[in-house]
Every structure is written in C-alpha cells, then in structure tokens.
Design an enzyme around this catalytic site. Structure first.
Site, PDB file in Angstrom:
ATOM      1  N   HIS A   1      13.490  -1.661  -1.295  1.00  0.00           N
ATOM      2  CA  HIS A   1      14.027  -0.467  -0.647  1.00  0.00           C
ATOM      3  C   HIS A   1      15.471  -0.637  -0.181  1.00  0.00           C
ATOM      4  O   HIS A   1      15.979   0.180   0.578  1.00  0.00           O
ATOM      5  CB  HIS A   1      13.136  -0.069   0.540  1.00  0.00           C
ATOM      6  CG  HIS A   1      11.743   0.287   0.131  1.00  0.00           C
ATOM      7  ND1 HIS A   1      10.639   0.008   0.909  1.00  0.00           N
ATOM      8  CD2 HIS A   1      11.273   0.885  -0.992  1.00  0.00           C
ATOM      9  CE1 HIS A   1       9.550   0.424   0.283  1.00  0.00           C
ATOM     10  NE2 HIS A   1       9.908   0.948  -0.858  1.00  0.00           N
TER      11      HIS A   1
ATOM     12  N   SER B   1       1.553  -5.887   4.781  1.00  0.00           N
ATOM     13  CA  SER B   1       1.778  -4.534   4.263  1.00  0.00           C
ATOM     14  C   SER B   1       0.461  -3.783   4.136  1.00  0.00           C
ATOM     15  O   SER B   1      -0.533  -4.323   3.637  1.00  0.00           O
ATOM     16  CB  SER B   1       2.462  -4.582   2.892  1.00  0.00           C
ATOM     17  OG  SER B   1       2.595  -3.284   2.342  1.00  0.00           O
ATOM     18  N   SER B   2       0.472  -2.527   4.557  1.00  0.00           N
ATOM     19  CA  SER B   2      -0.684  -1.662   4.357  1.00  0.00           C
ATOM     20  C   SER B   2      -0.683  -1.059   2.962  1.00  0.00           C
ATOM     21  O   SER B   2      -1.639  -0.390   2.580  1.00  0.00           O
ATOM     22  CB  SER B   2      -0.683  -0.535   5.400  1.00  0.00           C
ATOM     23  OG  SER B   2       0.442   0.309   5.199  1.00  0.00           O
TER      24      SER B   2
END
Length: 399
Positions: free
Chosen positions: A227, A334-335
């Site tokens: 990102h 992380s989900s």
C-alpha cells in the site's frame, strides 16, 4: 411487488444513500459483490458487518463488530511457547516461505491498528477516502491538520521484537522466495530498469500492508510495501517526491497558531492508525497547505494507497509471482479484511500451498471458509521471537 420484496428494495435504496454519506461503507462495497453468498458475518471496514445471502443483504444482521481480545493477556507464557512450537512444526521442511504482515504486527511499537483490540475502528475512526481527498480541498486540510498531530508519534516508532524476529528469520533463510525478474514487476515509467538489471533472480521475503518503515529499520531486506510508504509525499501533478517529515515541518511553520490551538486538547489516546489523530474543537478550513514548489500547481498526497484507490499493478504482479513460487504462506498481524492482501492468500489456498496465520481475532480466511489453514492466536512479537530462537538452537546443534 410483495411486502417482502418491497422491504428488500427499500433497504437496498437506504444502503445506497448511506454509502454516499458514510465513507466507511465505500471500502466495504468496493471489495464485496452483494450478489455473492457468504455463510458468516464479514467485517471488512471496521464499522459494520453485513450477512450476505444470494438475494442480497439480510435485513436484521447489521451490527458493530466486537474487538478481539488483548493479545498480551490472552495466553500464559507456557501457552505462548506451545503456540510457537506449533508454528515451528508447520515451518519445518519449507525453504520458500512468503510472509504477509498487517497492522497487528506494529501495535507493539505503539502504532494503532484498525481492527485489533484497541483498533481505530472501534473508536469511531473514519479514514480518508481516495476520491474525497483528490476532489475536496477541505478533506486535504482535514487530513494534514490531523497529520500534524499524529505523524511525529508514528514516525518516531521503533521496530518491536516481531519485526526483529522476521528480519532474523529472513537472514538465516527461513523467509524468502526467489523468482525470475520480469518486466511486469516494474512501473511503465521504470521499465528500463528491467532491461538494464543484472539478470539476477528477484527475492521477496515480506509483503507488508503497513505504511510504516519498521521492517527495514529492523533489518529486513526483501520487503514490498503493498500500500505504499507513509514517509513519502508525492505531488499529484508532476510526481515530485519529498520526505514527509520535511513536509510536516513546513506545515507546522505555516500553521503555528492553528497547531497550538489543536494541541491544547490533544491526548495520547487520540492517536489513530497511519499517523492520523483526533483533533478537537478546531476549524480545518484554517489549515494552510503548501503547493508543490517544483510545478507550482499540484497538491501533495502521501505516497500510499488510500481506501477506494487501487494497488499499482506491478506490485500485484510481484506478489502473485511470489505466491506461485512459495511453499508456505505466513500471515502475521492481519485480519485479511482488505481484498488487496486477501486475494493472495485465497490464490495460495486454491493452489494447495500451506498457510499459517498468526493473528488474534477472526480473519477473512475463516469467514470465507478457506480450509487447511493453521490459525494461531498468540502475541506476534513473542511468538516470532521464540520461533527464531528455536531455529537458531537447531542450527547450533546441527553444527
């Protein structure tokens, strides 16, 4: 039109207008097709969860998500050691493990995440949406006004033992995938770099969703920032780049009185994810933002992918190739709620590549029903540190 169908129509119409006025819903609708079925609640943007059916949205299943437990209070020391041993057992025999990290890894460094135990979403955080930022001067004033408060804490954060352990695991060969370099790994404007490269295989150990620089500070070498990187700002007109701390200092000089008023009501608990912060009782319209001095036209934006924007194609290509060449995928902190990361885990699962997830709280992999996944709920830093020590002890005894 029957009463039931009319009810569904009115609900979808209400959701349509809700999306327009509530930015938090945009990311949800951008990654979920409302015609696709899902067996369980899907929490994709922190504010809402909707149970999807083949006919649309189940009218009675809108709820606020429950925060997961505190990782550091979840297990005893002995239980954490057991969890670490489970991960080591999964790891053994693999020589090309590709690691995906999320905001949950950096919380131990004092950086808030979005969906964790004390995540920003559970405190009403609404991150800026790409289109809003690009089209609205006020949204840019709001973003940089809050950033003047939150950035220093974010930029001063130090790597924690989880970052250090991953760097050490890469160094001793437990992390990293080698792959042939390809033109598709470069931005169109950088394509010449491929043709003038040495022809050596490219290596990737970690793909991080985080916009901090803590992996590199800990010593990791082969890192891709899916990102983008939060410490760089970029002119949206000419593409000029600048260090964000320098830009922030310029902002503070231009907004001394505004900043003085804003800091007066600030508390440490007001810090939010990615260098954002809650600022009370101020008028963002009074924030002055310098234009790009190079072209005198463009405005500045952090060089990161905001919600509602797309990840650059060359980064996606690199990650996809890493998955193709991996014999194991390790997800840490992380989900996987955001599609840009989850897509790679789903592809790996379809190919039968073993997956281990080290994360406290439910992930999208479980929600989507992916099978044959080792899920470990334990504090990331301590667990990874124990894994590294185990591998080092084994290496010592072998020599």
């Amino acid at each position: 039109m029957g009463n039931q169908n009319l009810g569904r129509f009115l609900l979808l119409l209400l959701l349509h207008f809700w999306v327009k006025i509530n930015p938090a819903v945009i990311a949800f609708t951008s990654v979920v097709n409302l015609q696709q079925p899902s067996k369980r609640m899907v929490n994709l943007h922190g504010h809402i969860s909707l149970r999807l059916t083949r006919r649309g949205i189940s009218e009675s299943k809108v709820r606020l998500p429950e925060p997961p437990p505190d990782p550091n209070k979840l297990l005893s020391e002995e239980q954490v050691e057991e969890k670490a041993q489970q991960l080591v057992d999964w790891w053994r025999g693999k020589s090309n493990v590709f690691c995906i990290t999320g905001a949950g890894l950096s919380t131990e460094s004092g950086i808030p995440d979005y969906r964790g135990h004390e995540g920003s979403y559970h405190r009403g955080h609404k991150p800026v949406i790409h289109q809003q930022y690009m089209e609205s001067e006020y949204q840019r004033q709001r973003y940089w006004g809050r950033s003047m408060i939150g950035w220093s804490k974010f930029s001063d954060a130090k790597p924690n033992k989880g970052h250090v352990a991953l760097a050490n695991l890469e160094r001793i060969g437990c992390l990293g995938v080698s792959m042939e370099d390809q033109p598709s790994f470069y931005r169109p404007e950088d394509e010449d770099e491929f043709y003038f490269s040495s022809g050596q295989p490219r290596k990737l150990a970690i793909m991080t969703q985080n916009v901090d620089y803590l992996h590199e500070q800990a010593g990791s070498k082969a890192v891709l920032h899916l990102h983008g990187r939060g410490h760089i700002v970029k002119c949206m007109n000419c593409g000029r780049r600048q260090d964000r701390t320098e830009f922030t200092n310029e902002l503070k000089t231009m907004n001394e009185q505004w900043l003085e008023d804003a800091i007066r009501g600030y508390e440490e608990s007001d810090l939010r994810a990615d260098g954002d912060a809650v600022v009370k009782d101020v008028d963002y319209a009074n924030v002055h933002i310098p234009n790009c001095a190079h072209c005198n036209k463009g405005f500045w934006k952090t060089d990161v992918v905001f919600f509602g924007d797309a990840v650059p194609k060359h980064r996606v290509n690199i990650c996809q190739e890493a998955v193709e060449n991996a014999d194991g995928i390790l997800v840490v902190g992380s989900s996987l709620a955001v599609h840009s990361a989850f897509r790679h885990v789903r592809i790996a699962n379809e190919k039968g590549i073993p997956i281990a997830i080290l994360n406290v709280g439910e992930t999208r992999a479980e929600v989507e029903g992916l099978d044959n996944i080792l899920k470990i709920e334990a504090p990331a830093g301590t667990t990874l540190e124990l894994c590294y020590k185990e591998f080092m002890e084994k290496e010592f005894h072998e020599h």
